[in-house]
Scaffold this motif. Structure first.
Motif, PDB file in Angstrom:
ATOM      1  N   TYR A 116       0.871  -1.176   0.000  1.00  0.00           N
ATOM      2  CA  TYR A 116       0.000   0.000   0.000  1.00  0.00           C
ATOM      3  C   TYR A 116       0.907   1.225   0.000  1.00  0.00           C
ATOM      4  O   TYR A 116       1.511   1.571   1.019  1.00  0.00           O
ATOM      5  N   GLY A 117       1.031   1.871  -1.160  1.00  0.00           N
ATOM      6  CA  GLY A 117       1.954   2.995  -1.263  1.00  0.00           C
ATOM      7  C   GLY A 117       3.374   2.513  -1.085  1.00  0.00           C
ATOM      8  O   GLY A 117       3.864   1.664  -1.829  1.00  0.00           O
ATOM      9  N   ASP A 118       4.040   3.032  -0.043  1.00  0.00           N
ATOM     10  CA  ASP A 118       5.413   2.620   0.233  1.00  0.00           C
ATOM     11  C   ASP A 118       5.487   1.584   1.350  1.00  0.00           C
ATOM     12  O   ASP A 118       6.584   1.221   1.793  1.00  0.00           O
TER      13      ASP A 118
ATOM     14  N   LYS B 238      -1.538  -9.240   5.145  1.00  0.00           N
ATOM     15  CA  LYS B 238      -3.001  -9.240   5.207  1.00  0.00           C
ATOM     16  C   LYS B 238      -3.538 -10.663   5.371  1.00  0.00           C
ATOM     17  O   LYS B 238      -3.116 -11.583   4.674  1.00  0.00           O
ATOM     18  N   LEU B 239      -4.491 -10.812   6.299  1.00  0.00           N
ATOM     19  CA  LEU B 239      -5.189 -12.081   6.502  1.00  0.00           C
ATOM     20  C   LEU B 239      -6.624 -11.963   5.990  1.00  0.00           C
ATOM     21  O   LEU B 239      -7.333 -11.021   6.345  1.00  0.00           O
TER      22      LEU B 239
END
Length: 603
Positions: A564-566, A571-572
């Motif tokens: 996400y961006g930098d 993520k689950l």
């Protein structure tokens, strides 16, 4: 050598409508009348010693007896099952005797000659045609029925079906118009749609079977809407007034030169009582899962197993048609100590509930080969039965309930990143410590966890109302909603769930996301009910969401690093959720204790 006595004079009675049990006759000649491999038929000259009939035919399943030389000239046979049928234009031609089961009593090599001096049965004297007492039936007229489902619901089937004999499937041809068959539906496809330069429409097809053979039937457009819900697999129907044409072998592997198409005049009626004139049951050639690994790619197979594991519902869009498809992979295990992946499609995938680990029987499912493994796919023409009432299913259930599924070692399907068989048990802390999700493909694991917090904010979105599209719509501000994917405006929309919640086990807490189907299962309400409550009834929404707090479940989770961006975040996503099966969970705990302590490892 003792020769059987012929049933003298019965041919005339049979061909004039009487039914006679197990007549003994002699074959005087046999001739092939069609050389096509997929429609080979044999015509026979048959005698009872007094009369002969030159209009007799073998049903296709008896061809193998002719190939093996069992039906040579002068052979004496007993007819175990047969029917008579009018063959010719509008049913006004010759009456033909069609034999579907017979027993060889004396081979032709033993008999060596014709018995008697038979003449054609059409010369039979009237006294020979008088019905004999105590005769029993192999085939008989169809009793008068109630009004039948057709374009006019009050129209009664014509007199020929009320009082005449039904026709065997094997006797049908495009040169007949007036016929009625009595057949069992052995398979039924889902509704398929098409769109091309000539227009668009829908269709479904079914396979029909009686004791003489089988045939494919297809219903298009209006007939598709009219008959789809009426036709049920394994039920028996009277069917009349369909169009017949040469079979398209690209889409049908049935042993019939013709196929049927429903028309506006087609008549279908459920047969309520099949005891007196039974139609064969669907036969299953069940193959152990372990044997599938040695079978050819794209071959059809029948098998049965316990649903050990249920995968997530997946959606994807076909590149060529831009049409959305839904599928779900489940894992079957059986007493060969093997497991295989079965792919369900469409409504079968959406509606499947495998959390009770049912027995699954599939017929005609297609074998697919990938990465050296074999999997199964439930396509058009395949049959799936859940918890069928057959001995094989009861035996399998007992085996699994007594721990049989715990020792499955042979995975016939290739393993993929989805962990298609035994998803590994892991704590939330261990999953993070092992850097799950950091590779090119996602990782999967399962854990027992408690729901701590459920966010109501942004728990839904408004989606395209089309059944095959879930794209978020744009509110145009005039009671119209635009779907950019469909490039269309709609006066309504449907709700789709996207729920974020915090779950925890004894080692750690993690935020997880769950999508529509899993969200509905957790909340116990449909997405429509949840969306309406969140927008219009906050008290009801609070009640729905708070009921989920502090409940325990078995979560199967997908773990993947996303950028996400930098920033990179781990993520689950909840793939599936199930209530705790304490028997299965205790087995897992005992196994872990044995590994930690070494106790019982030698057993």
């Amino acid at each position: 050598m003792v020769l059987a006595s012929l049933s003298t004079g019965v041919i005339a009675r049979i061909m004039h409508g009487e039914v006679v049990d197990a007549p003994v006759l002699q074959i005087l000649a046999i001739k092939k009348i069609n050389s096509a491999a997929d429609s080979e038929r044999y015509r026979i000259l048959i005698s009872d010693g007094k009369y002969f009939n030159s209009y007799a035919m073998l049903a296709s399943q008896l061809n193998v007896m002719q190939h093996n030389g069992e039906l040579e000239e002068f052979t004496i046979v007993q007819l175990d099952k047969y029917v008579t049928s009018l063959v010719g234009k509008d049913g006004a031609g010759k009456r033909v005797l069609i034999i579907s089961e017979l027993t060889v009593v004396n081979p032709g090599a033993e008999v060596k000659s014709k018995i008697g001096e038979p003449v054609t049965y059409e010369n039979a004297a009237k006294q020979d045609l008088a019905p004999k007492p105590a005769a029993t039936s192999n085939s008989k007229p169809v009793a008068k029925k109630e009004p039948i489902h057709n374009n006019n619901n009050n129209v009664v089937m014509n007199s020929s079906i009320n009082s005449g004999m039904t026709h065997p499937i094997s006797s049908l041809s495009p040169y007949q118009n007036k016929w009625v068959i009595k057949a069992r539906v052995t398979s039924k496809s889902g509704i398929r749609t098409w769109s091309n330069a000539r227009g668009e429409g829908k269709l479904f097809s079914m396979d029909l079977m009686d004791e003489s053979g089988e045939i494919r039937a297809t219903a298009f457009k209006e007939q598709c809407d009219k008959f789809y819900d009426l036709i049920q697999v394994d039920s028996v129907y009277y069917i009349s007034k369909c169009q017949l044409k040469p079979a398209n072998k690209q889409y049908s592997s049935l042993n019939n030169a013709y196929e049927m198409t429903f028309s506006g005049e087609t008549v279908v009626q459920l047969c309520e009582d099949t005891d007196d004139d039974p139609i064969p049951e669907i036969k299953y050639n069940l193959v152990p899962i372990s044997d599938v690994s040695g079978m050819e790619n794209k071959a059809a197979v029948d098998t049965i197993g316990i649903c050990k594991e249920v995968g997530e519902l997946q959606s994807f869009v076909a590149r060529t048609t831009n049409k959305e498809f839904k599928k779900r992979d489940i894992t079957l295990v059986d007493m060969s100590n093997s497991a295989i992946s079965l792919t369900l499609w469409g409504d079968d995938a959406v509606n499947f509930d495998g959390h009770v680990q049912p027995v699954i029987l599939v017929k005609g499912t297609r074998i697919n080969e990938f990465n050296g493994g074999k999997s199964l796919s439930l396509g058009g023409g395949s049959i799936m039965k859940i918890n069928p009432d057959i001995p094989e299913a009861h035996k399998l259930r007992g085996w699994f309930d007594n721990g049989g599924g715990d020792s499955v070692a042979n995975m016939v399907s290739a393993r993929t990143g989805g962990g298609s068989f035994s998803t590994e048990w892991m704590t939330l802390k261990d999953a993070r410590a092992r850097n799950l999700g950091s590779g090119d493909k996602p990782d999967y694991f399962q854990c027992k966890a408690v729901v701590h917090i459920v966010k109501q904010e942004n728990a839904f979105y408004r989606a395209c109302p089309q059944s095959d599209c879930n794209k978020k719509v744009i509110d145009e501000g005039n009671d119209q909603f635009r779907c950019e994917k469909c490039n269309a405006l709609f006066p309504n929309f449907k709700y789709r769930l996207l729920i974020n919640m915090s779950i925890g086990d004894w080692t750690s807490n993690r935020w997880v996301s769950s999508f529509n189907e899993v969200g509905e299962q957790l909340l116990g309400h449909t997405s429509q009910e949840v969306g309406e409550a969140l927008e219009n009834d906050p008290a009801k929404a609070e009640q729905i969401f708070s009921a989920l707090n502090f409940t325990s479940h078995i979560f199967k989770l997908r773990c993947k690093n996303e950028v996400y961006g930098d920033m990179t975040r781990n993520k689950l996503t909840v793939q599936s959720v199930a209530p705790i099966n304490h028997k299965e969970y205790n087995k897992h705990l005992l196994k872990e204790l044995q590994e930690l302590t070494g106790i019982g490892s030698s057993n």
